[in-house]
Motif scaffolding. Sequence first.
Motif, mmCIF file in Angstrom:
data_model
loop_
_atom_site.group_PDB
_atom_site.id
_atom_site.type_symbol
_atom_site.label_atom_id
_atom_site.label_comp_id
_atom_site.label_asym_id
_atom_site.label_seq_id
_atom_site.Cartn_x
_atom_site.Cartn_y
_atom_site.Cartn_z
ATOM 1 N N LYS A 123 0.754 -1.164 0.035
ATOM 2 C CA LYS A 123 -0.144 0.151 -0.087
ATOM 3 C C LYS A 123 0.852 1.446 0.145
ATOM 4 O O LYS A 123 0.398 2.127 -0.601
ATOM 5 C CB LYS A 123 -0.979 -0.096 1.006
ATOM 6 C CG LYS A 123 -1.975 1.012 1.185
ATOM 7 C CD LYS A 123 -2.970 0.942 -0.046
ATOM 8 C CE LYS A 123 -3.907 -0.296 0.217
ATOM 9 N NZ LYS A 123 -4.869 -0.336 -0.792
ATOM 10 N N LEU A 124 1.842 1.407 0.677
ATOM 11 C CA LEU A 124 2.749 2.486 0.869
ATOM 12 C C LEU A 124 3.545 2.557 -0.502
ATOM 13 O O LEU A 124 3.713 3.684 -0.868
ATOM 14 C CB LEU A 124 3.851 2.136 1.917
ATOM 15 C CG LEU A 124 3.352 2.178 3.285
ATOM 16 C CD1 LEU A 124 4.500 1.674 4.307
ATOM 17 C CD2 LEU A 124 3.121 3.748 3.801
ATOM 18 N N LEU A 125 4.073 1.644 -0.948
ATOM 19 C CA LEU A 125 4.485 1.700 -2.642
ATOM 20 C C LEU A 125 3.518 2.231 -3.450
ATOM 21 O O LEU A 125 3.958 3.140 -4.283
ATOM 22 C CB LEU A 125 5.189 0.483 -2.901
ATOM 23 C CG LEU A 125 6.508 -0.272 -2.322
ATOM 24 C CD1 LEU A 125 6.647 -1.566 -2.398
ATOM 25 C CD2 LEU A 125 7.635 0.785 -2.509
ATOM 26 N N LEU A 126 2.199 1.668 -3.538
ATOM 27 C CA LEU A 126 1.211 2.213 -4.363
ATOM 28 C C LEU A 126 1.036 3.614 -4.333
ATOM 29 O O LEU A 126 0.824 4.280 -5.055
ATOM 30 C CB LEU A 126 -0.140 1.093 -4.230
ATOM 31 C CG LEU A 126 0.018 -0.273 -4.762
ATOM 32 C CD1 LEU A 126 -1.336 -0.929 -4.327
ATOM 33 C CD2 LEU A 126 0.078 -0.208 -6.199
ATOM 34 N N LYS A 131 1.719 9.154 -5.996
ATOM 35 C CA LYS A 131 2.180 10.516 -5.902
ATOM 36 C C LYS A 131 3.102 11.053 -7.111
ATOM 37 O O LYS A 131 3.205 12.147 -7.438
ATOM 38 C CB LYS A 131 2.792 10.550 -4.588
ATOM 39 C CG LYS A 131 1.948 10.646 -3.409
ATOM 40 C CD LYS A 131 2.769 10.818 -2.253
ATOM 41 C CE LYS A 131 1.960 10.846 -0.904
ATOM 42 N NZ LYS A 131 2.610 11.036 0.466
ATOM 43 N N LYS A 132 3.839 9.921 -7.455
ATOM 44 C CA LYS A 132 4.830 10.157 -8.544
ATOM 45 C C LYS A 132 4.129 10.167 -10.068
ATOM 46 O O LYS A 132 4.714 10.496 -11.026
ATOM 47 C CB LYS A 132 5.793 9.228 -8.662
ATOM 48 C CG LYS A 132 7.039 9.290 -7.426
ATOM 49 C CD LYS A 132 7.790 10.403 -7.823
ATOM 50 C CE LYS A 132 8.916 10.355 -6.927
ATOM 51 N NZ LYS A 132 10.266 11.411 -7.096
ATOM 52 N N PRO A 181 1.473 0.333 -12.352
ATOM 53 C CA PRO A 181 2.170 1.509 -11.828
ATOM 54 C C PRO A 181 3.256 1.114 -10.433
ATOM 55 O O PRO A 181 4.080 1.930 -10.269
ATOM 56 C CB PRO A 181 1.140 2.408 -11.107
ATOM 57 C CG PRO A 181 -0.211 1.567 -11.199
ATOM 58 C CD PRO A 181 0.037 0.407 -12.153
ATOM 59 N N TYR A 182 2.775 -0.007 -9.971
ATOM 60 C CA TYR A 182 3.998 -0.424 -8.710
ATOM 61 C C TYR A 182 5.335 -0.768 -9.505
ATOM 62 O O TYR A 182 6.287 -0.456 -9.120
ATOM 63 C CB TYR A 182 3.065 -1.559 -8.052
ATOM 64 C CG TYR A 182 3.955 -2.427 -7.156
ATOM 65 C CD1 TYR A 182 4.220 -2.024 -6.024
ATOM 66 C CD2 TYR A 182 4.676 -3.317 -7.826
ATOM 67 C CE1 TYR A 182 5.248 -2.882 -5.195
ATOM 68 C CE2 TYR A 182 5.537 -4.363 -7.028
ATOM 69 C CZ TYR A 182 5.786 -3.835 -5.611
ATOM 70 O OH TYR A 182 6.343 -4.490 -5.063
ATOM 71 N N LYS A 188 11.771 2.400 -11.885
ATOM 72 C CA LYS A 188 12.404 3.767 -12.371
ATOM 73 C C LYS A 188 12.813 4.435 -11.024
ATOM 74 O O LYS A 188 13.881 5.344 -11.042
ATOM 75 C CB LYS A 188 11.100 4.919 -12.659
ATOM 76 C CG LYS A 188 10.494 4.367 -14.017
ATOM 77 C CD LYS A 188 11.566 4.598 -15.095
ATOM 78 C CE LYS A 188 10.669 4.211 -16.646
ATOM 79 N NZ LYS A 188 11.549 4.424 -17.788
ATOM 80 N N GLU A 189 12.295 4.156 -9.681
ATOM 81 C CA GLU A 189 12.619 4.878 -8.364
ATOM 82 C C GLU A 189 13.515 4.410 -7.619
ATOM 83 O O GLU A 189 14.116 4.961 -6.836
ATOM 84 C CB GLU A 189 11.415 5.347 -7.805
ATOM 85 C CG GLU A 189 10.300 5.943 -8.435
ATOM 86 C CD GLU A 189 10.895 7.569 -8.938
ATOM 87 O OE1 GLU A 189 11.607 7.988 -8.225
ATOM 88 O OE2 GLU A 189 10.179 7.956 -9.931
ATOM 89 N N ILE A 190 13.651 2.869 -7.546
ATOM 90 C CA ILE A 190 14.628 2.294 -6.922
ATOM 91 C C ILE A 190 15.756 1.416 -7.602
ATOM 92 O O ILE A 190 15.466 0.689 -8.132
ATOM 93 C CB ILE A 190 13.663 0.780 -6.167
ATOM 94 C CG1 ILE A 190 12.526 1.537 -5.316
ATOM 95 C CG2 ILE A 190 14.597 0.246 -5.206
ATOM 96 C CD1 ILE A 190 11.759 0.538 -4.718
#
Length: 258
Positions: A123-126, A131-132, A181-182, A188-190
């Motif tokens: 949920k936090l990652l989603l 937000k991104k 999106p996950y 892209k971000e990690i």
Amino acid sequence: MKKLLYPIIIGLLAVVLTACGSNDEADKKNDEKETKTTEKETAKATEEQQKQMEEMKKKLDKQKVDEKKTVAIVNDEKISGAEYNTVLSTTQMQMQQFGQDPTSKEGAKQIKEQTLNSLVGQKLLLQAADKKGYTASKAEIEKQLAEIKKQYESEEKFKAALKQAGLNSEMLNAQIAENIPYTKYVEKEIKVEEVTDEEIQKYYDQVAEQAKTSGQKVQKLEEMKPQIKEQLEQQKKQEKLVKHVEELQKNAKVDIKI
């Protein structure tokens, strides 16, 4: 995406009695008697195995919660019992695959913690992906759905797998819409560091040593290198992902309800 749980297939041992070719009537009757006895034993073993599976299923089902119940709230966003039960089933099966009993007191506690941690982290990652601005288009969802269906020989088998996993078409589409999106966000971000030749060599040396100890044949490094590299990349990604979730959780409001 959470993998669909394949139906559990029970493999039965078929006992075939070969006739000795004797014309003796007594031998023939004896063979028939032995065949009937074997069939009865096999049927009894199958029945007992089926009962054990049914009992295990009942115990596993008791760990489920009401689908409409809120099991946790992450930054004012609720996680439902239905979501919990889906991940729970996957966790239960994974534990069984590792030879552990998910119905034991310690096993049940571990499964509950793992399921909740997985759901909160997801949920936090989603939320971070949202937000991104990472999204899933209709075409992307349809493409991934088609790829999943390719794993099954027919539409009937696909639907049976859905049912076994406790899912329906709407739930699967929702999971795919979340997964895209996950996945984009994670890719892209990690970022993870490149796997070095030294790391590959070290891993290979460990595997080779274990193989020698157990008397197994050791493959050459060149043959195993692609596989080792992929495994180390996944390991690094997982470690980075765990740390990333921990960072997100520091600034999050998480309320566990069960």
